[in-house]
Scaffold this motif. Structure first.
Motif, PDB file in Angstrom:
ATOM      1  N   HIS A 121       0.799  -1.133   0.041  1.00 33.57           N
ATOM      2  CA  HIS A 121       0.024  -0.054   0.224  1.00 33.57           C
ATOM      3  C   HIS A 121       1.070   1.206  -0.061  1.00 33.57           C
ATOM      4  CE1 HIS A 121       0.994   0.808   4.240  1.00 33.57           C
ATOM      5  NE2 HIS A 121       0.720  -0.540   4.554  1.00 33.57           N
ATOM      6  N   LYS A 166      -2.482  -3.829   7.081  1.00 34.04           N
ATOM      7  CA  LYS A 166      -1.933  -2.449   6.667  1.00 34.04           C
ATOM      8  C   LYS A 166      -0.787  -1.947   7.861  1.00 34.04           C
ATOM      9  CE  LYS A 166      -4.516  -2.596   3.276  1.00 34.04           C
ATOM     10  NZ  LYS A 166      -4.180  -2.981   2.010  1.00 34.04           N
ATOM     11  N   ILE A 182      -4.827   2.370  -0.462  1.00 34.36           N
ATOM     12  CA  ILE A 182      -4.777   0.953   0.203  1.00 34.36           C
ATOM     13  C   ILE A 182      -5.520  -0.072  -0.815  1.00 34.36           C
ATOM     14  CG2 ILE A 182      -4.939   2.163   2.478  1.00 34.36           C
ATOM     15  CD1 ILE A 182      -8.013   1.470   2.437  1.00 34.36           C
TER      16      ILE A 182
END
Length: 200
Positions: A26, A57, A200
């Motif tokens: 990301h 993430k 993302i």
């Protein structure tokens, strides 16, 4: 040029920002949450962080109060110290971006000029200003830390919204209205925007 500046040389890293981003899967960027005390900045930032973390993430929250326990423990709340507070956080946030992470900052950051200083530290796609909108009346009713009550009694000086100004963002990338929307709705709105921008 001062002796100090002459003797400081930038050392390039062997692992690049793009390589870190590729490994993480990301982009790295700042979501800069700004708004009055008790508007919901920290609550939303942490709820979003939890959701992003659950998705794998790399994300970290820089919270105003938490940072003042360490890095910025020497700063007060007058205008000069507030500016230095935000300048330091901007530089730290820039390091997080370079490390390939998503950084969520929850700071009142009352002055437009200071927020713009941070924006200019990073690339155009690496900074998103999130205005957590909530009226002073509602914030004061919430008052989870009892700060408004103390400010009204003049026990706290330079309190944003009471004895110090708050300059609303003029063109924020995102506006969240925490009087009309739940925390969950705000997080969903943020996730949707981040996906739309392919961050993302």
């Amino acid at each position: 040029m001062s002796e100090k500046k002459r003797n400081i040389v930038w050392h390039e890293t062997t692992v690049t920002k793009q390589e870190r981003r590729s490994l993480n899967g990301h982009q790295s960027f700042i979501l800069w949450f700004t708004g009055l005390s008790a508007s919901g900045k920290s609550t939303i930032a942490n709820a979003l962080a939890h959701s992003l973390f659950q998705q794998g993430k790399q994300v970290y929250v820089l919270d105003g109060d938490n940072v003042r326990h360490g890095l910025n423990h020497d700063l007060g709340f007058n205008e000069k110290d507030r500016k230095e507070n935000i300048r330091r956080i901007g530089e730290v946030s820039k390091l997080f971006i370079d490390s390939g992470q998503i950084v969520l900052t929850a700071f009142i950051s009352p002055y437009r000029e200071d927020r713009d200083v941070v924006r200019k530290l990073v690339g155009p796609e690496e900074f998103m200003e999130v205005y957590v909108h909530c009226s002073i009346e509602t914030c004061e009713k919430r008052d989870p830390k009892g700060l408004y009550k103390k400010a009204r009694k003049h026990e706290i000086t330079h309190f944003t919204g009471i004895s110090a100004p708050y300059e609303e963002p003029e063109n924020p990338e995102i506006i969240l209205d925490t009087e009309k929307n739940t925390i969950e709705e705000c997080v969903e709105s943020l996730l949707s925007e981040l996906k739309h921008k392919q961050l993302i």
